[in-house]
Write a protein that holds these residues in place. Structure first.
Motif, mmCIF file in Angstrom:
data_model
loop_
_atom_site.group_PDB
_atom_site.id
_atom_site.type_symbol
_atom_site.label_atom_id
_atom_site.label_comp_id
_atom_site.label_asym_id
_atom_site.label_seq_id
_atom_site.Cartn_x
_atom_site.Cartn_y
_atom_site.Cartn_z
ATOM 1 N N VAL A 1 0.850 -1.190 0.000
ATOM 2 C CA VAL A 1 0.000 0.000 0.000
ATOM 3 C C VAL A 1 0.884 1.238 0.000
ATOM 4 C CG1 VAL A 1 -1.714 1.353 1.273
ATOM 5 C CG2 VAL A 1 -1.846 -1.154 1.274
ATOM 6 N N ILE A 2 0.578 2.170 -0.888
ATOM 7 C CA ILE A 2 1.144 3.513 -0.844
ATOM 8 C C ILE A 2 -0.025 4.468 -0.663
ATOM 9 C CG2 ILE A 2 2.509 5.286 -2.015
ATOM 10 C CD1 ILE A 2 3.657 3.059 -3.812
ATOM 11 N N GLY A 3 -0.159 4.995 0.533
ATOM 12 C CA GLY A 3 -1.225 5.949 0.802
ATOM 13 C C GLY A 3 -0.681 7.362 0.764
ATOM 14 N N MET A 4 -1.420 8.269 0.155
ATOM 15 C CA MET A 4 -1.033 9.688 0.096
ATOM 16 C C MET A 4 -2.144 10.486 0.765
ATOM 17 S SD MET A 4 1.877 9.401 -1.388
ATOM 18 C CE MET A 4 2.237 11.155 -1.539
ATOM 19 N N PRO A 5 -2.089 10.614 2.101
ATOM 20 C CA PRO A 5 -3.210 11.194 2.846
ATOM 21 C C PRO A 5 -3.646 12.574 2.379
ATOM 22 C CG PRO A 5 -1.705 10.103 4.345
ATOM 23 C CD PRO A 5 -1.038 10.106 2.999
ATOM 24 N N ALA A 6 -2.694 13.482 2.129
ATOM 25 C CA ALA A 6 -3.058 14.852 1.753
ATOM 26 C C ALA A 6 -3.620 14.941 0.344
ATOM 27 C CB ALA A 6 -1.850 15.776 1.898
ATOM 28 N N VAL B 1 -1.490 -6.154 -5.241
ATOM 29 C CA VAL B 1 -1.585 -7.515 -4.712
ATOM 30 C C VAL B 1 -0.867 -8.444 -5.677
ATOM 31 C CG1 VAL B 1 -3.114 -9.378 -3.960
ATOM 32 C CG2 VAL B 1 -3.802 -6.993 -3.631
ATOM 33 N N ARG B 2 0.026 -9.253 -5.157
ATOM 34 C CA ARG B 2 0.827 -10.154 -5.973
ATOM 35 C C ARG B 2 -0.047 -11.004 -6.894
ATOM 36 N NH1 ARG B 2 6.038 -11.926 -5.708
ATOM 37 N NH2 ARG B 2 6.491 -14.037 -6.436
ATOM 38 N N ASP B 3 0.247 -10.949 -8.187
ATOM 39 C CA ASP B 3 -0.449 -11.719 -9.232
ATOM 40 C C ASP B 3 -1.905 -11.303 -9.417
ATOM 41 O OD1 ASP B 3 1.880 -13.269 -9.683
ATOM 42 O OD2 ASP B 3 1.312 -14.661 -8.087
ATOM 43 N N GLN B 4 -2.318 -10.188 -8.810
ATOM 44 C CA GLN B 4 -3.709 -9.754 -8.958
ATOM 45 C C GLN B 4 -3.852 -8.321 -9.462
ATOM 46 O OE1 GLN B 4 -6.331 -10.691 -5.644
ATOM 47 N NE2 GLN B 4 -5.014 -12.381 -5.009
ATOM 48 N N GLY B 5 -2.744 -7.631 -9.689
ATOM 49 C CA GLY B 5 -2.805 -6.286 -10.230
ATOM 50 C C GLY B 5 -2.784 -5.207 -9.162
ATOM 51 N N ALA B 6 -2.802 -3.967 -9.629
ATOM 52 C CA ALA B 6 -2.718 -2.809 -8.750
ATOM 53 C C ALA B 6 -3.847 -1.839 -9.052
ATOM 54 C CB ALA B 6 -1.372 -2.105 -8.923
ATOM 55 N N THR B 7 -4.202 -1.050 -8.035
ATOM 56 C CA THR B 7 -5.294 -0.091 -8.186
ATOM 57 C C THR B 7 -4.923 1.248 -7.549
ATOM 58 O OG1 THR B 7 -6.321 -0.809 -6.106
ATOM 59 C CG2 THR B 7 -7.079 -1.877 -8.147
ATOM 60 N N LEU B 8 -5.579 2.293 -8.016
ATOM 61 C CA LEU B 8 -5.546 3.613 -7.389
ATOM 62 C C LEU B 8 -6.979 3.967 -7.045
ATOM 63 C CD1 LEU B 8 -4.634 6.419 -6.549
ATOM 64 C CD2 LEU B 8 -4.512 7.058 -8.975
ATOM 65 N N ASN B 9 -7.264 4.073 -5.760
ATOM 66 C CA ASN B 9 -8.634 4.331 -5.287
ATOM 67 C C ASN B 9 -9.637 3.377 -5.928
ATOM 68 O OD1 ASN B 9 -7.525 6.381 -3.780
ATOM 69 N ND2 ASN B 9 -8.310 8.044 -5.055
ATOM 70 N N GLY B 10 -9.212 2.120 -6.040
ATOM 71 C CA GLY B 10 -10.091 1.074 -6.537
ATOM 72 C C GLY B 10 -10.110 0.883 -8.038
ATOM 73 N N GLN B 11 -9.458 1.771 -8.791
ATOM 74 C CA GLN B 11 -9.434 1.667 -10.247
ATOM 75 C C GLN B 11 -8.099 1.068 -10.702
ATOM 76 O OE1 GLN B 11 -12.236 2.372 -12.120
ATOM 77 N NE2 GLN B 11 -13.058 2.541 -10.044
ATOM 78 N N PRO B 12 -8.128 0.141 -11.662
ATOM 79 C CA PRO B 12 -6.892 -0.531 -12.090
ATOM 80 C C PRO B 12 -5.866 0.451 -12.658
ATOM 81 C CG PRO B 12 -8.825 -1.707 -12.901
ATOM 82 C CD PRO B 12 -9.324 -0.405 -12.341
ATOM 83 N N ILE B 13 -4.607 0.211 -12.352
ATOM 84 C CA ILE B 13 -3.514 0.993 -12.908
ATOM 85 C C ILE B 13 -2.464 0.055 -13.466
ATOM 86 C CG2 ILE B 13 -3.823 3.025 -11.461
ATOM 87 C CD1 ILE B 13 -1.603 1.947 -9.635
ATOM 88 N N HIS B 14 -1.629 0.592 -14.353
ATOM 89 C CA HIS B 14 -0.568 -0.204 -14.968
ATOM 90 C C HIS B 14 0.574 0.718 -15.340
ATOM 91 C CE1 HIS B 14 1.448 -3.129 -17.615
ATOM 92 N NE2 HIS B 14 0.732 -4.040 -16.969
#
Length: 251
Positions: free
Chosen positions: A109-114, A122-135
């Motif tokens: 997790v990389i959270g950017m509070p401000a 998640v390993r082998d499951q992809g990445a998201t930004l605020n729930g939307q897929p990123i690549h």
């Protein structure tokens, strides 16, 4: 597990923002890096959540050290990545979290509070930004790449030859600190990041996000990152770009 990670990030963000640009109690560690009451309170809250929901897991946090180092499952916590940014009112501080199994990051997790942004990989499951897929991007040439140099002052001090070569590389280069450039790489906005003098709680969470987004992150010798890595890191969008960066470092 992702729901827990998102909940922890939300709680950490709320706690950090409760202190941000307020009156901070600032101390200095033995290495002269600053630590605020916010760092300690955020980590305490995160550790309490993990201990409640995952009592059999170990925890390694920047402020309070290791508990359960012999466990197969270990959580890594950096409550405020970029304390110098935080205490100066700069919004590009982050919250970092990783979950390891047998030393291998399974979630990051990389959270950017401000900024109101939460990157989860998640390993082998992809990445998201605020729930939307990123690549990551598809950039393969360093000459055409957007290059971020993190901890540039330290690289210049300890590796002036590498620094000089970096200054002649990339189509566009920026100086930065902390986790956000790596998050931007995971989201496809930045193509390569070189970083220096990191700790495990700095690089393991971002490594999980970058790899889940399709990127590559290793040490400067091309080795996989682990708890014992030396803190010199290269993140890249593609194998070709990563290879060029390693060649630049060792030229």
């Amino acid at each position: 597990m992702t729901q827990h990670a998102d909940r922890i990030a939300s709680l950490a963000s709320e706690a950090a923002m409760g202190h941000f640009r307020g009156r901070l109690g600032i101390e200095f560690k033995d290495d002269e890096s600053p630590v605020t009451h916010a760092d300690k309170s955020v980590e305490t809250m995160v550790r309490s959540y993990i201990e409640t929901h995952f009592p059999d897991h170990g925890i390694f946090g920047e402020e309070h050290g290791f508990a359960g180092a012999d466990r197969d499952d270990i959580w890594i916590v950096d409550p405020i990545d970029g304390t110098r940014s935080f205490l100066s009112g700069h919004p590009l501080f982050g919250f970092l979290l990783a979950q390891l199994r047998n030393g291998v990051p399974q979630l990051g997790v990389i959270g950017m509070p401000a900024l109101g942004e939460t990157f989860i990989g998640v390993r082998d499951q992809g990445a998201t930004l605020n729930g939307q897929p990123i690549h990551v991007s598809e950039q393969t040439r360093l000459d055409d790449a957007i290059l971020f140099v993190n901890e540039g002052d330290k690289i210049y001090r300890d590796h002036p030859g590498i620094f000089d070569r970096l200054m002649q590389s990339g189509r566009t280069r920026r100086f930065a600190y902390d986790c956000y450039p790596h998050a931007l790489l995971a989201a496809g906005h930045v193509d390569v990041v070189i970083d220096f003098d990191l700790q495990a709680y700095d690089y393991l969470p971002v490594s999980a996000v970058i790899e889940a987004a399709g990127g590559i992150i290793t040490d400067w010798d091309g080795n996989a990152l682990g708890l014992g890595s030396d803190g010199r890191v290269v993140s890249a969008a593609t194998p070709e770009l990563h290879r060029e960066m390693l060649e630049l470092i060792h030229r």
